[in-house]
Design an enzyme around this catalytic site. Structure first.
Site, PDB file in Angstrom:
ATOM      1  N   ASP A  87       0.801  -1.289   0.127  1.00 17.92           N
ATOM      2  CA  ASP A  87       0.084   0.067   0.071  1.00 17.92           C
ATOM      3  C   ASP A  87       0.922   1.174   0.036  1.00 17.92           C
ATOM      4  O   ASP A  87       2.038   1.360   0.698  1.00 17.92           O
ATOM      5  CB  ASP A  87      -1.061   0.105   1.362  1.00 17.92           C
ATOM      6  N   LYS A 142       0.157  12.584 -18.068  1.00 20.69           N
ATOM      7  CA  LYS A 142      -1.123  13.537 -17.859  1.00 20.69           C
ATOM      8  C   LYS A 142      -2.263  12.762 -17.284  1.00 20.69           C
ATOM      9  O   LYS A 142      -2.298  11.616 -17.426  1.00 20.69           O
ATOM     10  CB  LYS A 142      -1.234  13.985 -19.395  1.00 20.69           C
ATOM     11  N   HIS A 172       2.639  12.234 -24.939  1.00 18.16           N
ATOM     12  CA  HIS A 172       3.034  11.335 -25.406  1.00 18.16           C
ATOM     13  C   HIS A 172       3.098  11.948 -27.235  1.00 18.16           C
ATOM     14  O   HIS A 172       3.828  11.380 -27.681  1.00 18.16           O
ATOM     15  CB  HIS A 172       2.357   9.962 -25.710  1.00 18.16           C
ATOM     16  N   GLU A 210     -10.933  10.663 -33.898  1.00 16.46           N
ATOM     17  CA  GLU A 210     -10.704   9.173 -33.513  1.00 16.46           C
ATOM     18  C   GLU A 210     -12.238   8.511 -33.786  1.00 16.46           C
ATOM     19  O   GLU A 210     -13.333   9.013 -33.876  1.00 16.46           O
ATOM     20  CB  GLU A 210     -10.618   9.050 -32.023  1.00 16.46           C
ATOM     21  N   ASP A 229      -8.645  16.306 -22.026  1.00 20.24           N
ATOM     22  CA  ASP A 229      -7.973  14.887 -22.351  1.00 20.24           C
ATOM     23  C   ASP A 229      -7.049  15.065 -23.733  1.00 20.24           C
ATOM     24  O   ASP A 229      -5.860  14.615 -23.377  1.00 20.24           O
ATOM     25  CB  ASP A 229      -9.145  14.074 -22.884  1.00 20.24           C
ATOM     26  N   HIS A 234      -2.191  17.608 -26.163  1.00 19.65           N
ATOM     27  CA  HIS A 234      -1.538  17.141 -27.488  1.00 19.65           C
ATOM     28  C   HIS A 234      -1.843  18.255 -28.502  1.00 19.65           C
ATOM     29  O   HIS A 234      -0.992  18.460 -29.385  1.00 19.65           O
ATOM     30  CB  HIS A 234      -2.541  15.850 -27.807  1.00 19.65           C
ATOM     31  N   LYS A 320     -14.190  12.048 -30.487  1.00 19.22           N
ATOM     32  CA  LYS A 320     -14.201  10.674 -30.479  1.00 19.22           C
ATOM     33  C   LYS A 320     -15.374   9.964 -31.025  1.00 19.22           C
ATOM     34  O   LYS A 320     -16.381  10.962 -31.468  1.00 19.22           O
ATOM     35  CB  LYS A 320     -14.326   9.961 -29.089  1.00 19.22           C
TER      36      LYS A 320
HETATM   37  C1  BG6 Z   1      -4.555  10.221 -24.954  1.00 14.37           C
HETATM   38  C2  BG6 Z   1      -6.063  10.423 -24.586  1.00 14.37           C
HETATM   39  O1  BG6 Z   1      -3.872  11.011 -24.269  1.00 14.37           O
HETATM   40  O2  BG6 Z   1      -4.442  10.307 -26.352  1.00 14.37           O
HETATM   41  C3  BG6 Z   1      -6.852   9.419 -25.387  1.00 14.37           C
HETATM   42  O3  BG6 Z   1      -6.395   9.998 -23.309  1.00 14.37           O
HETATM   43  C4  BG6 Z   1      -6.514   9.356 -26.826  1.00 14.37           C
HETATM   44  O4  BG6 Z   1      -8.451   9.589 -24.921  1.00 14.37           O
HETATM   45  C5  BG6 Z   1      -4.929   9.256 -27.215  1.00 14.37           C
HETATM   46  O5  BG6 Z   1      -7.287   8.423 -27.556  1.00 14.37           O
HETATM   47  C6  BG6 Z   1      -4.931   9.682 -28.491  1.00 14.37           C
HETATM   48  O6  BG6 Z   1      -3.542   9.226 -28.728  1.00 14.37           O
HETATM   49  P1  BG6 Z   1      -3.133   8.692 -30.209  1.00 14.37           P
HETATM   50  O7  BG6 Z   1      -1.613   8.514 -30.005  1.00 14.37           O
HETATM   51  O8  BG6 Z   1      -3.946   7.362 -30.555  1.00 14.37           O
HETATM   52  O9  BG6 Z   1      -3.306   9.814 -31.102  1.00 14.37           O
END
Ligand code: BG6
Length: 464
Positions: A87, A142, A172, A210, A229, A234, A320
């Protein structure tokens, strides 16, 4: 260029979680395969797993991502894996972790926080309680806060135990080759830079669409929504790379300084130019509230008050369950002063476009005008396109590159404190005054209201 010593251990908090399974284990496998992983990997998790379970989980995660993975490589990765189970609130967990690091004589560990943000403070304070904050750097996933105030609080919490240069904030998208290419493409090609400004650019459109919905992440997503998100992080990072001035050099601080400048010049979102949408059926997703007003789609206009960009609209849409999977930046140029080549009376000439394809089939497409065959002097669109995978060969995945950088001590592909705070400042009015959420059907381009923000323009077709 490393500004910090290379690390001698990787400590993975949330080692048994979803991110570890889907991204980190496959990335570690790939690093191992390329001979780039040289340190022990110590997982920390609250589950009741043993080392053996952890290794089996690693193997399973790698094979799920890469069914043809090399078993010998998996085996050598598994030999590095070790689990501290306990824990986070129990001091024994931290003592055990410290002993493991002592055993490996690790003094420059990477502490990777693949855990929910509400437990970041507890984990960093516990690390400090056994002095481990003096023995490495921290990688923070994040979402980095929920808004400007909470991001500031989180920064303050982290700064109590880690100096800024030891905090690596992950986005990322900054690890994607195609995103980094925006910078290289702009500043290594003489062709582009002279026209990359308000005198030649009419508008810029960014689409992050997406086809998937929230895919079992409803309970996380419902408290977050598209703005937090993907827009705050991004999408704004992509815009910064498209809009910033050339950095003085490739060092991290030069890059971060230019991003900070372009964000400082970016107006906060005007809520009257914000459209939020939610796909029909979202409220039935496991974990989503039956009356949820969380957006699964967001679109707005951004403006940058700089000499380069004043008056140029930057439109974005991110959502999405849309009709196509694509991440694109389309830069639309102004028309030539007059249309000379229209003898045949065909469709009007299109505008020049530079389209950066940042998603799966990444590359760049220039849409230009060329003579239409036949007796008349007429022009039509032609695409000059390059597919990066075909032209440049295999490239590493984002998480692999970012883990590699974190281990090597390279901060360039991580987000600096002031930049994270600027991006929250930019989206804050959209969080404070979200307005209604418009329903849209799965497989559409989102709510029709999103056309309103274009003020007479149209969304340019996406190249799927
Ligand atoms: C993530 C989000 O950071 O990025 C997701 O939390 C999203 O909701 C994703 O689907 C998209 O990443 P990629 O690399 O698939 O474009």
């Amino acid at each position: 260029m490393s500004t910090q010593p290379p690390s001698d251990a990787l400590v993975l908090f949330g080692a048994t979680g979803d991110l570890s399974k889907k991204k980190l284990m496959p990335a570690l496998y790939s690093l191992e395969r390329h001979g780039r992983l040289t340190v022990p990997v110590i997982g920390v998790a609250r589950s009741t797993w043993t080392d053996k379970d952890f290794r089996a989980h690693a193997q399973e995660s790698i094979l799920a991502a890469e069914p043809d993975a090399d078993h010998a490589v998996i085996e050598s990765l598994c030999k590095r894996l070790d689990l501290v189970q306990g824990d986070y609130a129990d001091t024994a967990t931290w003592d055990t972790l410290k002993k493991k690091l002592d055993h490996h004589r690790a003094e420059q560990a990477v502490f990777y926080m693949a855990i929910p943000p509400d437990i970041f403070p507890e984990v960093v304070e516990s690390l400090a309680s056994v002095g481990l904050n003096q023995r490495g750097r921290i990688v923070v996933e994040k979402p980095f806060g929920r808004d400007l105030n909470s991001a500031r609080e989180l920064n303050a919490t982290l700064h109590k135990v880690f100096p800024e240069d030891k905090i690596f904030r992950i986005d990322h998208y900054l690890g994607k080759e195609s995103v980094e290419d925006l910078l290289v493409f702009r500043f290594s090609n003489t062709l582009l830079e002279p026209i990359w400004n308000r005198n030649y650019v009419r508008s810029v459109q960014i689409t992050m669409s997406e086809t998937i919905g929230v895919e079992g992440r409803g309970s996380f997503y419902d408290g977050v929504g598209a703005i937090r998100d993907v827009v705050q992080n991004h999408l704004l990072q992509v815009i910064a790379l498209c809009a910033m001035e050339p950095p003085v050099g490739p060092e991290s601080s030069f890059l971060q300084d230019e991003k900070a400048k372009v964000f400082a010049a970016m107006r906060s979102i005007d809520p009257s130019y914000l459209v939020r949408g939610q796909y029909v059926g979202y409220r039935d997703e496991p974990g989503a509230d039956k009356d949820s007003t969380t957006e699964t789609f967001a679109s707005a206009k951004l403006e940058i008050d700089s000499w380069r960009w004043a008056g140029v609209p930057w439109y974005f849409r991110a959502g999405k369950a849309l009709t196509a999977a694509a991440t694109e930046v389309v830069v639309e140029f102004r028309e030539p002063p007059s249309l000379l080549f229209d003898e045949g009376g065909g469709p009007p000439a299109g505008r020049n476009l530079v389209r950066f394809r940042l998603g799966k089939r990444d590359g760049v497409t220039f849409t230009l005008q060329a003579k239409t065959p036949g007796p008349h002097l007429d022009s039509q669109n032609v695409d000059v396109a390059v597919d990066f995978a075909a032209a440049l060969g295999e490239r590493q995945e984002a998480y692999e590159r970012l883990l590699d950088d974190a281990l090597a001590g390279l901060p360039r592909r991580f987000a600096r404190e002031d930049i994270v705070e600027q991006t929250w400042r930019i989206v804050q009015p959209a969080l404070d005054h979200p307005g209604p959420v418009h329903p849209y059907f799965r497989g559409s381009w989102g709510p029709a209201e999103a056309d309103r923000i274009l003020a007479g323009d149209t969304w340019l077709a996406i190249s799927t």
